[in-house]
Design a protein around this motif. Structure first.
Motif, mmCIF file in Angstrom:
data_model
loop_
_atom_site.group_PDB
_atom_site.id
_atom_site.type_symbol
_atom_site.label_atom_id
_atom_site.label_comp_id
_atom_site.label_asym_id
_atom_site.label_seq_id
_atom_site.Cartn_x
_atom_site.Cartn_y
_atom_site.Cartn_z
ATOM 1 N N LYS A 154 0.836 -1.201 0.000
ATOM 2 C CA LYS A 154 0.000 0.000 0.000
ATOM 3 C C LYS A 154 0.871 1.251 0.000
ATOM 4 O O LYS A 154 1.936 1.278 0.620
ATOM 5 N N CYS A 155 0.415 2.276 -0.697
ATOM 6 C CA CYS A 155 1.030 3.600 -0.618
ATOM 7 C C CYS A 155 -0.093 4.624 -0.569
ATOM 8 O O CYS A 155 -1.209 4.365 -1.024
ATOM 9 N N ALA A 156 0.190 5.795 0.008
ATOM 10 C CA ALA A 156 -0.881 6.762 0.239
ATOM 11 C C ALA A 156 -0.341 8.176 0.245
ATOM 12 O O ALA A 156 0.795 8.431 0.668
ATOM 13 N N PHE A 157 -1.177 9.110 -0.216
ATOM 14 C CA PHE A 157 -0.903 10.536 -0.122
ATOM 15 C C PHE A 157 -1.730 11.126 1.015
ATOM 16 O O PHE A 157 -2.885 10.745 1.217
ATOM 17 N N ALA A 158 -1.155 12.074 1.753
ATOM 18 C CA ALA A 158 -1.930 12.822 2.728
ATOM 19 C C ALA A 158 -2.967 13.670 1.990
ATOM 20 O O ALA A 158 -2.720 14.116 0.861
ATOM 21 N N PRO A 159 -4.137 13.893 2.584
ATOM 22 C CA PRO A 159 -5.185 14.660 1.892
ATOM 23 C C PRO A 159 -4.729 16.036 1.433
ATOM 24 O O PRO A 159 -5.200 16.540 0.415
ATOM 25 N N ASP A 160 -3.819 16.663 2.183
ATOM 26 C CA ASP A 160 -3.316 17.981 1.798
ATOM 27 C C ASP A 160 -2.012 17.905 1.008
ATOM 28 O O ASP A 160 -1.376 18.928 0.745
ATOM 29 N N GLU A 161 -1.614 16.692 0.627
ATOM 30 C CA GLU A 161 -0.389 16.437 -0.137
ATOM 31 C C GLU A 161 0.880 16.862 0.602
ATOM 32 O O GLU A 161 1.919 17.094 -0.011
ATOM 33 N N SER A 162 0.812 16.956 1.927
ATOM 34 C CA SER A 162 2.023 17.286 2.677
ATOM 35 C C SER A 162 2.983 16.103 2.715
ATOM 36 O O SER A 162 4.198 16.298 2.781
ATOM 37 N N TYR A 163 2.448 14.892 2.700
ATOM 38 C CA TYR A 163 3.283 13.691 2.770
ATOM 39 C C TYR A 163 2.845 12.655 1.752
ATOM 40 O O TYR A 163 1.669 12.579 1.365
ATOM 41 N N ARG B 84 9.296 -4.061 7.961
ATOM 42 C CA ARG B 84 8.486 -3.397 8.995
ATOM 43 C C ARG B 84 8.498 -1.877 8.886
ATOM 44 O O ARG B 84 7.964 -1.194 9.745
ATOM 45 N N LEU B 85 9.099 -1.336 7.821
ATOM 46 C CA LEU B 85 9.296 0.104 7.745
ATOM 47 C C LEU B 85 8.248 0.799 6.885
ATOM 48 O O LEU B 85 7.810 0.280 5.857
ATOM 49 N N VAL B 86 7.875 2.006 7.309
ATOM 50 C CA VAL B 86 7.077 2.922 6.507
ATOM 51 C C VAL B 86 7.870 4.223 6.388
ATOM 52 O O VAL B 86 8.328 4.765 7.396
ATOM 53 N N THR B 87 8.040 4.690 5.175
ATOM 54 C CA THR B 87 8.769 5.935 4.949
ATOM 55 C C THR B 87 7.800 7.025 4.507
ATOM 56 O O THR B 87 6.976 6.807 3.621
ATOM 57 N N LEU B 88 7.899 8.194 5.143
ATOM 58 C CA LEU B 88 7.094 9.359 4.790
ATOM 59 C C LEU B 88 7.984 10.375 4.104
ATOM 60 O O LEU B 88 9.000 10.798 4.648
ATOM 61 N N VAL B 89 7.596 10.752 2.916
ATOM 62 C CA VAL B 89 8.342 11.706 2.093
ATOM 63 C C VAL B 89 7.611 13.037 2.110
ATOM 64 O O VAL B 89 6.388 13.079 1.958
ATOM 65 N N PRO B 90 8.319 14.154 2.318
ATOM 66 C CA PRO B 90 7.676 15.479 2.298
ATOM 67 C C PRO B 90 7.248 15.857 0.888
ATOM 68 O O PRO B 90 7.953 16.571 0.168
ATOM 69 N N TRP B 91 6.076 15.389 0.510
ATOM 70 C CA TRP B 91 5.624 15.515 -0.869
ATOM 71 C C TRP B 91 5.477 16.967 -1.304
ATOM 72 O O TRP B 91 5.723 17.310 -2.457
ATOM 73 N N ASN B 92 5.091 17.850 -0.388
ATOM 74 C CA ASN B 92 4.888 19.238 -0.792
ATOM 75 C C ASN B 92 6.187 19.947 -1.149
ATOM 76 O O ASN B 92 6.169 21.004 -1.761
ATOM 77 N N SER C 197 -2.597 11.016 -6.597
ATOM 78 C CA SER C 197 -2.426 12.116 -5.666
ATOM 79 C C SER C 197 -3.727 12.903 -5.611
ATOM 80 O O SER C 197 -4.517 12.882 -6.561
ATOM 81 N N PRO C 198 -4.012 13.608 -4.507
ATOM 82 C CA PRO C 198 -5.264 14.373 -4.410
ATOM 83 C C PRO C 198 -5.453 15.390 -5.525
ATOM 84 O O PRO C 198 -6.580 15.690 -5.908
ATOM 85 N N SER C 199 -4.360 15.916 -6.060
ATOM 86 C CA SER C 199 -4.472 16.857 -7.168
ATOM 87 C C SER C 199 -4.804 16.160 -8.482
ATOM 88 O O SER C 199 -5.248 16.814 -9.440
ATOM 89 N N GLY C 200 -4.576 14.844 -8.550
ATOM 90 C CA GLY C 200 -4.851 14.092 -9.757
ATOM 91 C C GLY C 200 -3.774 14.170 -10.811
ATOM 92 O O GLY C 200 -3.933 13.643 -11.914
#
Length: 427
Positions: A39-48, A56-64, A364-367
């Motif tokens: 699974k992969c996911a974007f934050a609703p505000d595209e911050s991450y 066992r790892l999840v990496t969060l990237v500063p998408w904005n 991504s939320p922006s599409g």
């Protein structure tokens, strides 16, 4: 070679690959054991942007900070120093719209193999403690949280700025296959599991598990809220799709049309359509109110007959995502291709990309970007297919986001327009 219905592979445009991330590039202690990106996911505000990258790892990237420099994504991330454990990520800068920019990548060790992830966001009017006036574990003052579903049946929620564990939800007895937050800002969480149950949790009430649903006594693979939060679709180890009314938690519809296990589902942005994909090589588009099958997107031609549909046909469809404009959807399949489809016109994909061992995809939320995760723990970012939508379609999208079907039926409009608004026809 992929099979297409009306066009050859060379006649279909190739999707543009914008960037690719490999877990070994971001994590010094990366171990390929259990490396699947389920699974992969974007934050609703595209911050991450977050993805499960193995071990066992999840990496969060500063998408904005990265979305405008996708071709140089790896180089940009290499310059962002990982914060020390417990250190809050810096958000001193703002973008052109005044939103705070997150500077750092964060890696979270979830303690067990991660099968599902989701971002939850609390709106200001939902920030309350449900009649509790005393101490609680969880603070709903946090605007954004990350939830992870684990192989041991637990769900853990994390403070994304520090990487600290906030809540651990324990009631499932097997792998948590999927999790999804209600999109209305209430911090209600739905989870599906191989223990054959779907559970609902209220994070504004310290993660209280308040409802359990069951499909058919077999494993549940995926769950998805409708954008208006009135329905939940669930799929699993059967050929049916279950649609639940989330106000009464009763079964609203049972959709029958697939020939083998259904593995993923998602609603359109106006909550009127459901797309489901199956190991029978098909993606099916349904009317979410009536359960009528509107369109079928085949990944293998000729399609396998019923007796062969459950076999190792080499084209099991693994994941699906609806674009924010509602006119496109994307799928990933075992034949090594990612496909983008226009649901209004084309029977063939409008673009394809080569993705070996693809498991999941999400817009991504922006599409503008489609992220695809693989069995190797890699994530690739593709430029989303775009098209000029008819004005009539755009009007329907706006109207149906505001008006429920029972009110549409009371409008004094021509029958043909009524049928269009009710999705009795796509175009």
């Amino acid at each position: 070679m992929a099979s297409f219905k009306n066009k050859t592979r060379d006649e279909i445009p190739t999707a543009k690959l914008l960037a690719q991330l490999k877990p070994s590039e971001l994590n010094e202690n990366y171990n390929p054991s259990g490396w699947e990106t389920w699974k992969c996911a974007f934050a609703p505000d595209e911050s991450y942007f977050a993805w499960s990258c193995g071990n066992r790892l999840v990496t969060l990237v500063p998408w904005n900070r990265c979305k405008s420099t996708l071709p140089q994504l790896s180089e940009v991330l290499a310059q962002l120093v990982l914060p020390k454990p417990g250190a809050r990520a810096s958000t001193d800068d703002t973008d052109d719209e005044g939103h705070k920019l997150v500077h750092k990548t964060i890696t979270i060790d979830c303690g067990c193999l991660v099968r599902s992830i989701a971002f939850g966001s609390a709106t200001s009017e939902k920030k309350h403690l449900a009649s509790k006036a005393f101490w609680t574990h969880f603070s709903v003052s946090k605007d954004l949280v990350l939830a992870t579903g684990l192989n041991n049946g637990h769900i853990r929620t994390w403070d994304i700025f520090t990487g600290h564990l906030m809540l651990e939800l324990m009631d499932h007895r097997n792998v948590v296959t999927d999790i999804a937050f209600a999109p209305n800002g209430s911090l209600l969480l739905a989870s599906s599991s191989q223990d054959a149950t779907i559970k609902f949790w209220d994070l504004s009430d310290d993660g209280n598990m308040f409802k359990t649903l069951r499909m058919n006594g077999k494993a549940v693979y995926s769950c998805a809220w409708s954008p208006d939060a009135h329905m939940l679709a669930t799929v699993g180890m059967c050929t049916s799709v279950y649609v639940w009314d989330t106000s009464s938690f009763s079964l609203k519809l049972r959709l029958i049309g697939h020939k083998y296990d259904v593995v993923s589902c998602e609603f359109s942005p106006d909550s009127c359509l459901i797309v489901t994909v199956s190991w029978d090589t098909q993606a099916i588009l349904w009317n979410a109110q009536t359960g009528i099958k509107l369109k079928c997107f085949g990944h293998l031609f000729p399609p396998p007959r019923l007796i062969y549909a459950s076999g190792a046909n080499g084209t099991w469809v693994r994941g699906v995502s609806f674009s924010p404009d509602g006119a496109h959807l994307s799928t990933v399949a075992d034949d090594g291709y990612m496909r983008m489809w226009n649901i209004l016109y084309e029977d063939d994909p409008v673009a394809v990309g080569s993705v070996e061992e693809g498991l999941c995809c999400t817009y991504s939320p922006s599409g503008r970007v489609l992220a695809v995760g693989t069995r190797e723990g890699n994530v690739s970012f593709w430029q989303a297919a775009m098209s000029v939508k008819p004005l009539l379609y755009l009007c329907r999208l706006v109207i149906r986001r505001q008006i429920p079907p029972e009110k549409v039926e009371k409008l004094f409009i021509p029958k043909q327009l009524m049928n269009y608004l009710l999705y009795k026809e796509l175009i």
